[in-house]
Design an enzyme around this catalytic site. Structure first.
Site, short mmCIF file in Angstrom:
data_model
loop_
_atom_site.label_atom_id
_atom_site.label_comp_id
_atom_site.label_asym_id
_atom_site.label_seq_id
_atom_site.Cartn_x
_atom_site.Cartn_y
_atom_site.Cartn_z
N TYR A 126 0.83 -1.21 0.00
CA TYR A 126 0.00 0.00 0.00
C TYR A 126 0.86 1.26 0.00
O TYR A 126 0.50 2.27 -0.61
CB TYR A 126 -0.97 -0.02 1.19
CG TYR A 126 -2.12 -0.97 0.92
CD1 TYR A 126 -2.10 -2.29 1.37
CD2 TYR A 126 -3.18 -0.58 0.10
CE1 TYR A 126 -3.12 -3.17 1.08
CE2 TYR A 126 -4.21 -1.46 -0.21
CZ TYR A 126 -4.17 -2.75 0.28
OH TYR A 126 -5.18 -3.64 -0.04
N ASN A 172 -12.95 2.23 -6.25
CA ASN A 172 -11.54 2.58 -6.33
C ASN A 172 -11.06 3.25 -5.05
O ASN A 172 -11.81 3.99 -4.42
CB ASN A 172 -11.28 3.50 -7.53
CG ASN A 172 -11.73 2.85 -8.84
OD1 ASN A 172 -11.82 1.63 -8.94
ND2 ASN A 172 -12.04 3.67 -9.83
N HIS A 205 -14.88 1.06 -0.86
CA HIS A 205 -13.76 0.16 -0.52
C HIS A 205 -12.64 0.91 0.19
O HIS A 205 -11.52 0.41 0.28
CB HIS A 205 -13.22 -0.52 -1.78
CG HIS A 205 -14.15 -1.57 -2.31
ND1 HIS A 205 -13.98 -2.16 -3.53
CD2 HIS A 205 -15.29 -2.10 -1.80
CE1 HIS A 205 -14.95 -3.05 -3.74
NE2 HIS A 205 -15.77 -3.02 -2.71
N CYS A 226 -6.70 2.96 12.68
CA CYS A 226 -6.06 2.26 13.79
C CYS A 226 -6.95 1.11 14.27
O CYS A 226 -8.11 1.34 14.67
CB CYS A 226 -5.81 3.23 14.96
SG CYS A 226 -5.07 2.41 16.38
N THR A 266 -16.30 -1.51 -14.45
CA THR A 266 -16.22 -2.52 -13.39
C THR A 266 -16.62 -3.87 -13.97
O THR A 266 -17.52 -3.98 -14.79
CB THR A 266 -17.09 -2.14 -12.17
OG1 THR A 266 -16.95 -3.16 -11.16
CG2 THR A 266 -18.56 -1.96 -12.52
N ASN A 309 -18.24 -0.03 -20.53
CA ASN A 309 -17.10 -0.91 -20.28
C ASN A 309 -16.44 -1.15 -21.63
O ASN A 309 -17.12 -1.20 -22.66
CB ASN A 309 -17.58 -2.24 -19.67
CG ASN A 309 -16.45 -3.02 -19.03
OD1 ASN A 309 -15.41 -3.23 -19.64
ND2 ASN A 309 -16.64 -3.44 -17.78
N ALA A 360 -13.72 4.43 -21.22
CA ALA A 360 -14.47 5.34 -20.35
C ALA A 360 -14.33 6.80 -20.78
O ALA A 360 -15.30 7.55 -20.77
CB ALA A 360 -14.00 5.16 -18.91
N1 APR Z 1 -12.63 1.95 -20.15
C1 APR Z 1 -13.71 1.25 -19.70
N2 APR Z 1 -13.62 0.05 -19.06
C2 APR Z 1 -12.37 -0.44 -18.86
C3 APR Z 1 -11.20 0.23 -19.30
C4 APR Z 1 -11.37 1.47 -19.96
N3 APR Z 1 -10.31 2.17 -20.41
N4 APR Z 1 -10.11 -0.54 -18.94
C5 APR Z 1 -10.60 -1.62 -18.30
N5 APR Z 1 -11.95 -1.57 -18.26
C6 APR Z 1 -12.86 -2.52 -17.63
C7 APR Z 1 -12.47 -3.95 -17.80
O1 APR Z 1 -13.05 -4.50 -18.97
C8 APR Z 1 -13.08 -4.59 -16.55
O2 APR Z 1 -14.42 -5.00 -16.79
O3 APR Z 1 -12.82 -2.26 -16.26
C9 APR Z 1 -13.10 -3.44 -15.53
C10 APR Z 1 -12.06 -3.60 -14.44
O4 APR Z 1 -12.42 -4.73 -13.70
P1 APR Z 1 -11.60 -5.11 -12.39
O5 APR Z 1 -10.14 -5.04 -12.68
O6 APR Z 1 -12.21 -6.36 -11.87
O7 APR Z 1 -11.88 -3.91 -11.38
P2 APR Z 1 -13.17 -3.69 -10.50
O8 APR Z 1 -14.41 -4.13 -11.21
O9 APR Z 1 -13.12 -2.28 -10.03
O10 APR Z 1 -12.89 -4.67 -9.25
C11 APR Z 1 -13.82 -4.60 -8.20
O11 APR Z 1 -12.48 -6.09 -6.89
O12 APR Z 1 -10.32 -6.61 -6.55
C12 APR Z 1 -11.42 -6.05 -5.94
O13 APR Z 1 -11.58 -4.38 -4.30
C13 APR Z 1 -11.14 -4.62 -5.61
O14 APR Z 1 -12.47 -2.67 -6.02
C14 APR Z 1 -11.98 -3.86 -6.61
C15 APR Z 1 -13.11 -4.83 -6.91
#
Ligand code: APR
Length: 239
Positions: free
Chosen positions: A61, A97, A114, A122, A182, A207, A225
């Site tokens: 981190y 995020n 999150h 703490c 996501t 997405n 995005a």
């Molecule tokens: N524009 C749009 N979508 C995108 C882009 C982009 N430039 N780049 C990647 N993506 C999409 C991918 O296709 C995927 O579906 O973003 C998504 C990212 O997915 P993850 O990496 O799984 O992230 P997230 O959905 O935020 O994960 C959720 O999981 O690991 C835990 O706590 C962590 O908050 C996180 C949670």
């Protein structure tokens, strides 16, 4: 397909994930097949990893927090902030995020379900404080002075996300639910679209690929995005 301009939209809920920060150079969780110091990041973001090897988790981190100033918010962050400022109704932004790019992109209201890289918690006295520097097992809590109790103020796998009551209340009252970047594989966030559908909201997914929950959305805007959020915000502000 119900289109945006066929409805009067008053309350919007927006859920963002790692994909909205990808074009800023922040690796996503599942796209990044990367390992970090030979470890899978998702095996480090757990209470068990912190108990087993706290210095590894502190290092992970600390490194991510140090990278933050080097990455900049992108057009998607800025356009969502514009929507929050200019939309006639209410816009509730909830993000999975832990980076600060929504805030640096101009959003004043951001619900970090999150947690945040720039905050520490703490485990002894429960106090939260801004993360000032690198931390390790000897870092004293500014509140109770305990050592080894300070942890990243982020929600790890198996822990309850923050602000769920408020998020559920907003979902129960929204006319439009938008998910941006996501993968739809981690609950409870992945279930928000169903809650929005249950009470009749229009649902839109942005997405770059098909996600686990794409089929649940009325509208899918497949693309990056920065482009798709800009287009959608223009439509919503024109509507
Ligand atoms: N524009 C749009 N979508 C995108 C882009 C982009 N430039 N780049 C990647 N993506 C999409 C991918 O296709 C995927 O579906 O973003 C998504 C990212 O997915 P993850 O990496 O799984 O992230 P997230 O959905 O935020 O994960 C959720 O999981 O690991 C835990 O706590 C962590 O908050 C996180 C949670």
């Amino acid at each position: 397909m119900p289109l945006l301009n066929e409805r009067f939209i008053q309350n919007i809920v927006i859920l963002t994930g790692a994909g909205i920060s990808a074009e800023s150079g922040v690796a996503t969780f599942r796209d990044a097949d990367g390992l970090w110091e030979k470890h899978n990041p998702m095996e480090i973001a757990t209470p068990e990893a912190f108990a087993r090897d706290p210095e590894l988790v502190y290092r992970f981190y600390n490194a991510r927090r140090r990278q933050l100033p080097a990455v900049q918010p992108n057009a998607a962050h800025r356009e969502l902030a514009r929507l929050q400022r200019e939309f006639h109704g209410d816009v509730f932004l909830v993000t999975q995020n832990v980076d600060d790019l929504h805030e640096r992109g101009g959003s004043d209201q951001v619900c970090h379900m999150h947690g945040e890289l720039n905050s520490m918690l703490c485990g002894g006295c429960g106090e939260r404080m801004p993360a000032e520097a690198d931390y390790n097992g000897d870092s004293p809590c500014p509140g109770c002075n305990a050592r080894g109790e300070l942890r990243p103020d982020v929600v790890w796998f198996g822990e309850m996300p923050y602000h769920m009551d408020e998020i559920e209340a907003r979902l129960a009252d929204c006319d439009l639910f938008i998910a941006v970047g996501t993968s739809g594989v981690v609950y409870p966030a992945a279930g928000f679209v169903q809650q929005a559908l249950l009470q009749g909201a229009l649902t839109v997914e942005i997405n770059k690929e098909v996600s686990e929950v794409t089929g649940l959305f009325h509208l899918q805007r497949q693309g990056v995005a920065t482009a798709e959020v800009t287009t959608l915000v223009k439509e919503l502000l024109a509507g």
